[in-house]
Design an enzyme around this catalytic site. Structure first.
Site, PDB file in Angstrom:
ATOM      1  N   LYS A 202       0.336  -7.140  12.620  1.00 12.40           N
ATOM      2  CA  LYS A 202      -0.772  -6.310  12.150  1.00 12.40           C
ATOM      3  C   LYS A 202      -2.022  -6.783  12.902  1.00 12.40           C
ATOM      4  O   LYS A 202      -2.430  -7.927  12.777  1.00 12.40           O
ATOM      5  CB  LYS A 202      -0.954  -6.468  10.644  1.00 12.40           C
ATOM      6  CG  LYS A 202      -2.040  -5.580  10.054  1.00 12.40           C
ATOM      7  CD  LYS A 202      -2.061  -5.716   8.543  1.00 12.40           C
ATOM      8  CE  LYS A 202      -3.119  -4.814   7.891  1.00 12.40           C
ATOM      9  NZ  LYS A 202      -3.104  -4.935   6.405  1.00 12.40           N
TER      10      LYS A 202
ATOM     11  N   THR B 214       1.567  -4.325   4.190  1.00 13.35           N
ATOM     12  CA  THR B 214       1.433  -4.561   5.640  1.00 13.35           C
ATOM     13  C   THR B 214       0.892  -5.962   5.947  1.00 13.35           C
ATOM     14  O   THR B 214       1.035  -6.437   7.057  1.00 13.35           O
ATOM     15  CB  THR B 214       0.476  -3.528   6.254  1.00 13.35           C
ATOM     16  OG1 THR B 214      -0.797  -3.617   5.599  1.00 13.35           O
ATOM     17  CG2 THR B 214       1.045  -2.123   6.138  1.00 13.35           C
ATOM     18  N   ASP B 215       0.283  -6.624   4.961  1.00 15.87           N
ATOM     19  CA  ASP B 215      -0.351  -7.916   5.261  1.00 15.87           C
ATOM     20  C   ASP B 215       0.645  -8.944   5.789  1.00 15.87           C
ATOM     21  O   ASP B 215       0.333  -9.666   6.728  1.00 15.87           O
ATOM     22  CB  ASP B 215      -1.048  -8.493   4.025  1.00 15.87           C
ATOM     23  CG  ASP B 215      -2.329  -7.747   3.705  1.00 15.87           C
ATOM     24  OD1 ASP B 215      -3.056  -8.183   2.795  1.00 15.87           O
ATOM     25  OD2 ASP B 215      -2.583  -6.717   4.365  1.00 15.87           O
TER      26      ASP B 215
ATOM     27  N   THR C 150       0.812  -1.216   0.000  1.00 14.49           N
ATOM     28  CA  THR C 150       0.000   0.000   0.000  1.00 14.49           C
ATOM     29  C   THR C 150       0.841   1.259   0.000  1.00 14.49           C
ATOM     30  O   THR C 150       0.454   2.285  -0.556  1.00 14.49           O
ATOM     31  CB  THR C 150      -0.932  -0.009   1.229  1.00 14.49           C
ATOM     32  OG1 THR C 150      -1.819  -1.106   1.085  1.00 14.49           O
ATOM     33  CG2 THR C 150      -1.715   1.268   1.372  1.00 14.49           C
TER      34      THR C 150
ATOM     35  N   GLU D 223      -2.104 -27.639  28.015  1.00 16.88           N
ATOM     36  CA  GLU D 223      -3.310 -28.150  27.323  1.00 16.88           C
ATOM     37  C   GLU D 223      -3.073 -29.504  26.679  1.00 16.88           C
ATOM     38  O   GLU D 223      -4.011 -30.210  26.331  1.00 16.88           O
ATOM     39  CB  GLU D 223      -3.736 -27.144  26.237  1.00 16.88           C
ATOM     40  CG  GLU D 223      -4.332 -25.867  26.785  1.00 16.88           C
ATOM     41  CD  GLU D 223      -5.676 -26.095  27.471  1.00 16.88           C
ATOM     42  OE1 GLU D 223      -6.097 -25.224  28.246  1.00 16.88           O
ATOM     43  OE2 GLU D 223      -6.289 -27.171  27.244  1.00 16.88           O
TER      44      GLU D 223
ATOM     45  N   TYR E  92      -8.103   0.785  -3.185  1.00 19.04           N
ATOM     46  CA  TYR E  92      -7.000   1.271  -4.018  1.00 19.04           C
ATOM     47  C   TYR E  92      -6.272   0.053  -4.574  1.00 19.04           C
ATOM     48  O   TYR E  92      -6.519  -1.083  -4.172  1.00 19.04           O
ATOM     49  CB  TYR E  92      -6.020   2.112  -3.182  1.00 19.04           C
ATOM     50  CG  TYR E  92      -5.507   1.352  -1.984  1.00 19.04           C
ATOM     51  CD1 TYR E  92      -6.161   1.428  -0.758  1.00 19.04           C
ATOM     52  CD2 TYR E  92      -4.413   0.497  -2.081  1.00 19.04           C
ATOM     53  CE1 TYR E  92      -5.734   0.688   0.322  1.00 19.04           C
ATOM     54  CE2 TYR E  92      -3.974  -0.250  -1.004  1.00 19.04           C
ATOM     55  CZ  TYR E  92      -4.646  -0.149   0.203  1.00 19.04           C
ATOM     56  OH  TYR E  92      -4.238  -0.893   1.282  1.00 19.04           O
TER      57      TYR E  92
HETATM   58  N1  DGL Z   1      -2.423  -5.934  -0.309  1.00 18.47           N
HETATM   59  C1  DGL Z   1      -1.934  -5.515   0.987  1.00 18.47           C
HETATM   60  C2  DGL Z   1      -0.422  -5.714   1.072  1.00 18.47           C
HETATM   61  O1  DGL Z   1       0.276  -5.472   0.070  1.00 18.47           O
HETATM   62  C3  DGL Z   1      -2.230  -4.075   1.233  1.00 18.47           C
HETATM   63  C4  DGL Z   1      -2.033  -3.730   2.643  1.00 18.47           C
HETATM   64  C5  DGL Z   1      -0.941  -2.715   2.843  1.00 18.47           C
HETATM   65  O2  DGL Z   1       0.149  -2.764   2.244  1.00 18.47           O
HETATM   66  O3  DGL Z   1      -1.161  -1.887   3.741  1.00 18.47           O
HETATM   67  O4  DGL Z   1       0.051  -6.107   2.134  1.00 18.47           O
END
Ligand code: DGL
Length: 356
Positions: free
Chosen positions: A193, A120-121, A40, A313, A54
């Site tokens: 995240k 971020t993923d 992103t 557990e 986007y």
């Molecule tokens: N498709 C997600 C990624 O590239 C978008 C999320 C992001 O980068 O914030 O991880």
């Protein structure tokens, strides 16, 4: 009235000394390399109102850097486009290639710090992988953004400025791989995240290491787990990563996924159990069968915080299973892959999970 020669010489001298001072200052600036992978932070939306709708991985690194002239105040910055992908599509091949490039740059005397821009993923997985296998004390900072640069109140520009500033700072050295998001400096090991549409998305249950504000770092704690130069792992010695996958625990759990991964030949299976890594009664035998085939079983938890207690557990000693400690399943997978490049012994594997 003509200007006298001596005055001309004086003005030229002043200009030269000003220019040489600027040149000296520039030459004295730390050199930070920005390795761009997409996400992103390189995204673009149709309108400024599109903060969540986007296309990721569109803007090239040159444009990202050109859009931030303030970077020249903190470092001499050069950029490389390593990939241009959304990070959910990262593969082990991407991890290896990126870590090899980071390691090679870190060895260069003319490189003082490295920034990786990333979606971020899966940012947390890449940051942890680099933390485990790049043998350098130089600052390595992974950064992303939750909104594309085209959006109102986009967070990418300040996140990137912070990342370069942290990577250019001597006091960032030796702290392991870092993540700068939302004014915080997080440990690449601890951070995940935790929210999927807010700028304060990245959290660690153990808290950030510090904050960065207007280019200054404020540190409040340091990592205690092994990383980078303290690691027994080295990307220069890793040519491939073994198959490690994850199954999720839930009510009405069945063994389809466990058996399928066994047939697919995984070397370890991370079980993201309910509660403290609980395993449904109907799934225990399938996991024990995997272990009997030589597959390592790593008991993690789908509950994000806390840590999985060994022999609580499940009788891990009896089943010869490993517990993931405080690592979330996706990070447990990264560590299991790296550890299996060195050992197939479950007791060694458990030591590694305690130490990293
Ligand atoms: N498709 C997600 C990624 O590239 C978008 C999320 C992001 O980068 O914030 O991880």
């Amino acid at each position: 009235m003509p200007i006298s020669k001596p005055f001309q010489r004086w003005v030229a001298g002043c200009l030269l000394s000003a220019l040489s001072a600027a040149a000296i200052a520039q030459a004295a600036q730390p050199h930070v390399v920005v390795l761009a992978t997409g996400g992103t932070i390189a995204g673009a939306g149709a309108s400024a109102a599109n903060s969540a709708t986007y296309a990721a991985a569109k803007v090239p690194v040159e444009k990202l850097l050109a859009g931030l002239p303030e970077l020249s105040q903190v470092a001499k910055v050069t950029g490389e486009q390593v990939f241009q992908i959304a990070s959910e599509s990262f593969t082990n091949a991407h991890l290896l290639q990126l870590a090899q490039r980071v390691s090679a740059l870190a060895k260069q005397a003319d490189v003082d710090g490295i920034v990786v821009t990333h979606g971020t993923d899966t940012l947390e997985e890449t940051a942890y992988f680099l933390n485990l296998v790049v043998r350098s004390s130089k600052p390595i900072v992974v950064v992303g953004s939750m909104r594309p640069g085209t959006a109102l109140s986009a967070d990418g520009a300040l996140n990137l400025y912070d990342a370069v500033s942290v990577a250019a700072s001597k006091d960032s050295a030796g702290k392991g791989v870092l993540v700068t998001m939302n004014d915080e400096i997080q440990s690449g090991r601890d951070v995940s995240k935790t929210i999927n549409i807010k700028t304060e998305a990245f959290k660690s249950q153990w808290g950030p290491l510090g904050m960065v504000v207007e280019g200054k770092n404020y540190w409040f704690r340091a990592p205690v787990k092994r990383h980078t130069t303290q690691s027994e792992f080295n990307i220069d010695e890793i040519q491939a990563l073994p198959a490690v996958d994850i199954v999720y625990g839930y009510g009405n759990m069945n063994t389809t996924g466990i058996e399928a991964y066994g047939k697919a030949g995984v070397k370890a299976l991370v079980h993201a159990g309910t509660g403290n890594g609980s395993v449904a009664a109907q799934a225990v035998d399938a996991l024990k069968a995997l272990r009997a085939q030589g597959v390592q079983v790593v008991r993690a938890a789908r509950v994000p915080d806390g840590f999985v207690l060994r022999n609580a557990e499940q009788p891990d000693d009896k089943y010869d299973w490993v517990v993931a400690h405080d690592l979330r399943p996706q990070k447990a997978r990264i560590l299991a892959m790296v550890a299996l490049t060195k050992t197939r012994d479950s007791k060694e594997l458990q030591r590694i999970f305690w130490e990293y």
